[in-house]
Design a protein around this motif. Structure first.
Motif, mmCIF file in Angstrom:
data_model
loop_
_atom_site.group_PDB
_atom_site.id
_atom_site.type_symbol
_atom_site.label_atom_id
_atom_site.label_comp_id
_atom_site.label_asym_id
_atom_site.label_seq_id
_atom_site.Cartn_x
_atom_site.Cartn_y
_atom_site.Cartn_z
ATOM 1 N N MET A 222 0.828 -1.202 0.000
ATOM 2 C CA MET A 222 0.000 0.000 0.000
ATOM 3 C C MET A 222 0.862 1.251 0.000
ATOM 4 O O MET A 222 0.448 2.308 -0.456
ATOM 5 N N GLY A 223 2.077 1.129 0.527
ATOM 6 C CA GLY A 223 2.982 2.272 0.575
ATOM 7 C C GLY A 223 4.282 1.858 1.225
ATOM 8 O O GLY A 223 4.552 0.668 1.435
ATOM 9 N N TRP A 224 5.099 2.865 1.558
ATOM 10 C CA TRP A 224 6.428 2.611 2.114
ATOM 11 C C TRP A 224 6.637 3.489 3.348
ATOM 12 O O TRP A 224 6.084 4.590 3.439
ATOM 13 N N PHE A 225 7.444 2.987 4.283
ATOM 14 C CA PHE A 225 7.814 3.735 5.484
ATOM 15 C C PHE A 225 9.334 3.810 5.519
ATOM 16 O O PHE A 225 10.026 2.809 5.369
ATOM 17 N N VAL A 226 9.838 5.030 5.728
ATOM 18 C CA VAL A 226 11.283 5.266 5.642
ATOM 19 C C VAL A 226 11.787 5.966 6.898
ATOM 20 O O VAL A 226 11.151 6.901 7.386
ATOM 21 N N ARG A 227 12.918 5.514 7.403
ATOM 22 C CA ARG A 227 13.688 6.238 8.414
ATOM 23 C C ARG A 227 14.963 6.718 7.752
ATOM 24 O O ARG A 227 15.627 5.935 7.074
ATOM 25 N N ALA A 228 15.309 7.980 7.960
ATOM 26 C CA ALA A 228 16.493 8.540 7.319
ATOM 27 C C ALA A 228 17.189 9.526 8.233
ATOM 28 O O ALA A 228 16.595 10.075 9.158
ATOM 29 N N GLN A 229 18.486 9.729 7.966
ATOM 30 C CA GLN A 229 19.285 10.748 8.629
ATOM 31 C C GLN A 229 20.006 11.574 7.576
ATOM 32 O O GLN A 229 20.191 11.142 6.443
ATOM 33 N N VAL A 230 20.420 12.773 7.989
ATOM 34 C CA VAL A 230 21.200 13.614 7.097
ATOM 35 C C VAL A 230 22.534 12.943 6.826
ATOM 36 O O VAL A 230 23.173 12.404 7.746
ATOM 37 N N LYS A 231 22.958 12.941 5.568
ATOM 38 C CA LYS A 231 24.245 12.355 5.222
ATOM 39 C C LYS A 231 25.375 13.049 5.959
ATOM 40 O O LYS A 231 25.390 14.281 6.075
ATOM 41 N N SER A 232 26.308 12.256 6.463
ATOM 42 C CA SER A 232 27.446 12.841 7.186
ATOM 43 C C SER A 232 28.527 13.277 6.195
ATOM 44 O O SER A 232 28.566 12.842 5.068
#
Length: 232
Positions: A222-232
């Motif tokens: 049905m969709g996607w769930f994402v966890r992300a951080q700013v690139k170092s």
């Protein structure tokens, strides 16, 4: 007698009764499932910024923490990111079922980085198998590869990308809304009401069970769930 859409996805999106919405709207339930999984892990997030918050249904997960909302279309703490206090930075930014409504998502994601402290996280959910809907416009859908490209180009690193449901839960969701939306017409109201009342509870339970047990293929999510951080 004045007929109206009794069950539509955008109507369910503003239902304040969480239990009803969770049971009938499997897309919403799939996001809640990811929240339950993430919140079960101890978090140092004391400041939460909910962008495109709507009626802020996710506030319940962050009791005791500073929770600010940004939304130009519903009552919120701020109407735009530019109105946030100077120097404000959150520990966690939520952008849930919002990105498809952003005409220039790269610019939006680049701008969002300045409102997140070092080491903080961005949580995103986007639809995949969903009808075109407003608020005010619906511009795009992404595959996992498309999300990886979008976030990388915007300066983000994906920590986790998960499918929300699979083909079983998708089929159940489509069935519920197919008959639910036909409650809006005098010509289809009676047969739709009978089929909806008889089938919706069973179909919804099967959809929830399929998500719990991991049935089906996730490429029909049905969709996607994402966890992300700013690139170092």
């Amino acid at each position: 007698m004045r007929f109206f859409p009794v069950i539509r996805r955008d109507s369910l999106w503003i239902i304040r009764w969480h239990v009803l919405r969770y049971f009938l709207d499997l897309s919403y339930a799939s996001i809640c499932k990811e929240f339950h999984r993430q919140i079960s892990v101890p978090s140092s997030a004391r400041r939460v910024l909910d962008i495109g918050a709507g009626l802020a249904p996710w506030r319940r997960y962050f009791h005791g923490r500073q929770y600010l909302t940004v939304d130009p279309h519903t009552p919120a703490d701020f109407r735009s990111l530019s109105e946030l206090p100077q120097g404000y930075q959150a520990d966690l930014i939520l952008c849930l079922e919002v990105l498809e409504h952003v005409a220039d998502p790269v610019t939006f994601l680049v701008e969002s980085k300045s409102y997140l402290r070092a080491g903080g996280e961005l949580w995103i959910s986007v639809p995949f198998q969903a009808r075109v809907h407003g608020c005010p416009e619906d511009y795009q859908r992404w595959t996992p590869a498309g999300l990886e490209k979008l976030l990388s180009e915007s300066g983000w690193q994906i920590l986790e990308l998960r499918a929300r449901g699979g083909d079983w839960s998708l089929l159940a969701s489509k069935w519920i809304f197919f008959w639910g939306r036909r409650l809006s017409s005098p010509l289809t109201f009676l047969p739709a009401a009978i089929l909806f009342l008889v089938s919706a509870p069973v179909v919804s339970l099967l959809g929830h069970l399929s998500m719990r047990l991991g049935w089906g293929f996730s490429d029909e999510a049905m969709g996607w769930f994402v966890r992300a951080q700013v690139k170092s």
